[in-house]
Enzyme design. Structure first.
Site, PDB file in Angstrom:
ATOM      1  N   ASP A   4       0.857  -1.193   0.000  1.00 49.09           N
ATOM      2  CA  ASP A   4       0.000   0.000   0.000  1.00 49.09           C
ATOM      3  C   ASP A   4       0.890   1.239   0.000  1.00 49.09           C
ATOM      4  O   ASP A   4       1.075   1.919   1.014  1.00 49.09           O
ATOM      5  CB  ASP A   4      -0.925  -0.015   1.221  1.00 49.09           C
ATOM      6  N   LYS A  26       0.636  -8.051  -2.213  1.00 47.45           N
ATOM      7  CA  LYS A  26      -0.726  -7.628  -2.551  1.00 47.45           C
ATOM      8  C   LYS A  26      -0.669  -6.232  -3.190  1.00 47.45           C
ATOM      9  O   LYS A  26      -0.137  -5.296  -2.607  1.00 47.45           O
ATOM     10  CB  LYS A  26      -1.592  -7.583  -1.286  1.00 47.45           C
ATOM     11  N   ASP A  53      -5.744  -6.903  -5.432  1.00 45.58           N
ATOM     12  CA  ASP A  53      -6.857  -6.600  -4.513  1.00 45.58           C
ATOM     13  C   ASP A  53      -7.569  -5.330  -4.969  1.00 45.58           C
ATOM     14  O   ASP A  53      -7.391  -4.262  -4.397  1.00 45.58           O
ATOM     15  CB  ASP A  53      -6.284  -6.449  -3.094  1.00 45.58           C
ATOM     16  N   LYS A  55     -10.995  -5.375  -5.474  1.00 43.38           N
ATOM     17  CA  LYS A  55     -12.348  -5.474  -4.902  1.00 43.38           C
ATOM     18  C   LYS A  55     -13.434  -5.040  -5.876  1.00 43.38           C
ATOM     19  O   LYS A  55     -14.181  -4.091  -5.630  1.00 43.38           O
ATOM     20  CB  LYS A  55     -12.446  -4.649  -3.607  1.00 43.38           C
ATOM     21  N   PHE A  56     -13.556  -5.806  -6.970  1.00 47.87           N
ATOM     22  CA  PHE A  56     -14.572  -5.473  -7.978  1.00 47.87           C
ATOM     23  C   PHE A  56     -15.977  -5.550  -7.374  1.00 47.87           C
ATOM     24  O   PHE A  56     -16.301  -6.471  -6.618  1.00 47.87           O
ATOM     25  CB  PHE A  56     -14.489  -6.438  -9.159  1.00 47.87           C
ATOM     26  N   HIS A  57     -16.808  -4.603  -7.729  1.00 48.24           N
ATOM     27  CA  HIS A  57     -18.199  -4.565  -7.257  1.00 48.24           C
ATOM     28  C   HIS A  57     -18.989  -3.772  -8.295  1.00 48.24           C
ATOM     29  O   HIS A  57     -18.974  -2.539  -8.296  1.00 48.24           O
ATOM     30  CB  HIS A  57     -18.261  -3.882  -5.876  1.00 48.24           C
ATOM     31  N   ASP A  58     -19.676  -4.485  -9.212  1.00 48.30           N
ATOM     32  CA  ASP A  58     -20.404  -3.805 -10.288  1.00 48.30           C
ATOM     33  C   ASP A  58     -21.444  -4.793 -10.814  1.00 48.30           C
ATOM     34  O   ASP A  58     -21.632  -5.873 -10.232  1.00 48.30           O
ATOM     35  CB  ASP A  58     -19.395  -3.370 -11.373  1.00 48.30           C
ATOM     36  N   ILE A  59     -22.085  -4.468 -11.911  1.00 53.82           N
ATOM     37  CA  ILE A  59     -23.049  -5.419 -12.471  1.00 53.82           C
ATOM     38  C   ILE A  59     -22.297  -6.645 -12.986  1.00 53.82           C
ATOM     39  O   ILE A  59     -21.101  -6.564 -13.303  1.00 53.82           O
ATOM     40  CB  ILE A  59     -23.909  -4.780 -13.580  1.00 53.82           C
ATOM     41  N   PRO A  60     -22.972  -7.802 -13.049  1.00 56.60           N
ATOM     42  CA  PRO A  60     -22.266  -9.043 -13.412  1.00 56.60           C
ATOM     43  C   PRO A  60     -21.452  -8.942 -14.700  1.00 56.60           C
ATOM     44  O   PRO A  60     -20.293  -9.383 -14.752  1.00 56.60           O
ATOM     45  CB  PRO A  60     -23.415 -10.063 -13.534  1.00 56.60           C
ATOM     46  N   THR A 112     -12.665  -5.415   7.191  1.00 58.02           N
ATOM     47  CA  THR A 112     -12.179  -5.481   8.575  1.00 58.02           C
ATOM     48  C   THR A 112     -12.266  -4.132   9.289  1.00 58.02           C
ATOM     49  O   THR A 112     -12.122  -4.060  10.497  1.00 58.02           O
ATOM     50  CB  THR A 112     -10.721  -5.980   8.601  1.00 58.02           C
ATOM     51  N   ARG A 173      -2.665  -7.665  13.490  1.00 59.07           N
ATOM     52  CA  ARG A 173      -1.862  -6.743  14.298  1.00 59.07           C
ATOM     53  C   ARG A 173      -1.081  -7.539  15.350  1.00 59.07           C
ATOM     54  O   ARG A 173      -1.697  -8.148  16.244  1.00 59.07           O
ATOM     55  CB  ARG A 173      -2.770  -5.721  15.021  1.00 59.07           C
ATOM     56  N   GLN A 182      -8.520  -0.180  11.419  1.00 56.92           N
ATOM     57  CA  GLN A 182      -9.067  -1.535  11.465  1.00 56.92           C
ATOM     58  C   GLN A 182      -9.824  -1.746  12.779  1.00 56.92           C
ATOM     59  O   GLN A 182      -9.393  -1.296  13.834  1.00 56.92           O
ATOM     60  CB  GLN A 182      -7.943  -2.575  11.348  1.00 56.92           C
ATOM     61  N   GLY A 202      -0.176  -5.042   6.307  1.00 56.88           N
ATOM     62  CA  GLY A 202       0.272  -3.797   5.682  1.00 56.88           C
ATOM     63  C   GLY A 202       1.061  -2.954   6.655  1.00 56.88           C
ATOM     64  O   GLY A 202       2.261  -3.147   6.863  1.00 56.88           O
ATOM     65  N   ARG A 203       0.368  -2.026   7.319  1.00 60.53           N
ATOM     66  CA  ARG A 203       1.060  -1.022   8.135  1.00 60.53           C
ATOM     67  C   ARG A 203       1.963  -1.566   9.238  1.00 60.53           C
ATOM     68  O   ARG A 203       2.994  -0.928   9.516  1.00 60.53           O
ATOM     69  CB  ARG A 203       0.028  -0.030   8.695  1.00 60.53           C
TER      70      ARG A 203
HETATM   71  O1  C5P Z   1      -2.303  -1.762   6.878  1.00 62.69           O
HETATM   72  P1  C5P Z   1      -3.220  -2.937   7.123  1.00 62.69           P
HETATM   73  O2  C5P Z   1      -2.470  -4.141   7.663  1.00 62.69           O
HETATM   74  O3  C5P Z   1      -4.441  -2.580   7.921  1.00 62.69           O
HETATM   75  O4  C5P Z   1      -3.678  -3.338   5.638  1.00 62.69           O
HETATM   76  C1  C5P Z   1      -4.689  -4.264   5.371  1.00 62.69           C
HETATM   77  C2  C5P Z   1      -4.819  -4.440   3.883  1.00 62.69           C
HETATM   78  O5  C5P Z   1      -5.832  -5.388   3.638  1.00 62.69           O
HETATM   79  C3  C5P Z   1      -5.206  -3.177   3.132  1.00 62.69           C
HETATM   80  O6  C5P Z   1      -4.506  -3.215   1.885  1.00 62.69           O
HETATM   81  C4  C5P Z   1      -6.688  -3.307   2.894  1.00 62.69           C
HETATM   82  O7  C5P Z   1      -7.090  -2.722   1.674  1.00 62.69           O
HETATM   83  C5  C5P Z   1      -6.850  -4.820   2.818  1.00 62.69           C
HETATM   84  N1  C5P Z   1      -8.177  -5.348   3.214  1.00 62.69           N
HETATM   85  C6  C5P Z   1      -8.737  -5.126   4.462  1.00 62.69           C
HETATM   86  N2  C5P Z   1      -9.978  -5.636   4.760  1.00 62.69           N
HETATM   87  C7  C5P Z   1     -10.626  -6.382   3.876  1.00 62.69           C
HETATM   88  C8  C5P Z   1     -10.057  -6.633   2.627  1.00 62.69           C
HETATM   89  C9  C5P Z   1      -8.810  -6.111   2.334  1.00 62.69           C
HETATM   90  O8  C5P Z   1      -8.115  -4.469   5.296  1.00 62.69           O
HETATM   91  N3  C5P Z   1     -11.776  -6.934   4.188  1.00 62.69           N
END
Ligand code: C5P
Length: 226
Positions: A4, A26, A53, A55-60, A112, A173, A182, A202-203
């Protein structure tokens, strides 16, 4: 490892530091929108597996086209929102039928970052756990056996999918780490013990003073939990 970051240079800088502990990367909206599909080719060229990642969300019909386009990039996994409905999920599944190396489709259940209050404000009266189960059941019915869920639901989804299910779990975490935005979080060890197939981090790595050491500590925690 969630790349990210805002550009290719930052992504490759992270990859250089983390190559020893991380074989999957990712690519999410931030990097893909800035860098374009070429970033996927660059990462595959470094012998990494790529999880797209978007995250597609649209018509089929539109999602089926997006899944076909994304599949041509040779990514290993890709996401679409389970909330798009069973018809959208079935169209996505149909779009990869017949491919030699189809990507693993992952239906994102409840983000999340959502808690009960955020769900309620979106018009959903169920608890996150109930909503995740409902969406996963719809995904299974549409032929999709991969899901993204929080650590809080991974045990119940593992029971639902059986061992073949692919459960990808963000909201990770290490003990004492900052939750940020989160809401439904747990440690790497706890998510693995509950049945996660892959953890998304990520972070806790990207914002660490020493990302390589942070990643290695998470790998050690996972190994000890298996
Ligand atoms: O920085 P962090 O560890 O919170 O990053 C979580 C990653 O997972 C982000 O790239 C976020 O877009 C992704 N993600 C999420 N929750 C979801 C799906 C994907 O946090 N349900």
């Amino acid at each position: 490892m969630a790349l990210d970051v805002p550009d290719v240079a930052a992504a490759l800088n992270l990859v250089d530091r983390l190559e020893a502990s991380c074989r999957w990367v990712k690519v999410g909206l931030e990097l893909f929108v800035a860098a374009g599909p070429g970033i996927v080719e660059t990462l595959l060229g470094r012998d990494l597996s790529v999880f797209l990642d978007l995250k597609f969300h649209d018509i089929p019909n539109t999602v089926a086209g997006a899944v076909r386009s994304a599949s041509s990039l040779d990514v290993g996994m890709m996401t679409l929102h389970a909330g798009g409905g069973p018809a959208m999920l079935a169209a996505a599944k149909q779009a990869i039928a017949g491919l030699k190396n189809p990507p693993q489709l992952l239906a994102v259940t409840v983000l999340t970052s959502m808690d009960q209050a955020q769900l309620a404000a979106s018009g959903v009266a169920r608890t996150p756990a109930e909503q995740v189960k409902l969406l996963a059941a719809g995904g299974l019915g549409a032929g999709i056996n991969g899901f993204v869920c929080s650590p809080e639901e991974v045990a119940s989804l593992r029971a639902l999918t059986g061992p073949e299910g692919v459960l990808v779990v963000p909201g990770i975490r290490p003990a004492g780490a900052d939750a940020g935005d989160q809401k439904r979080i747990a440690t790497p060890a706890s998510a693995i013990r509950d049945g996660a197939s892959y953890l998304v981090v990520g972070r806790p790595i990207t914002q660490a003073d020493n990302p390589a050491a942070a990643a290695e500590a998470i790998v050690q925690e996972i190994s000890a939990a298996i």
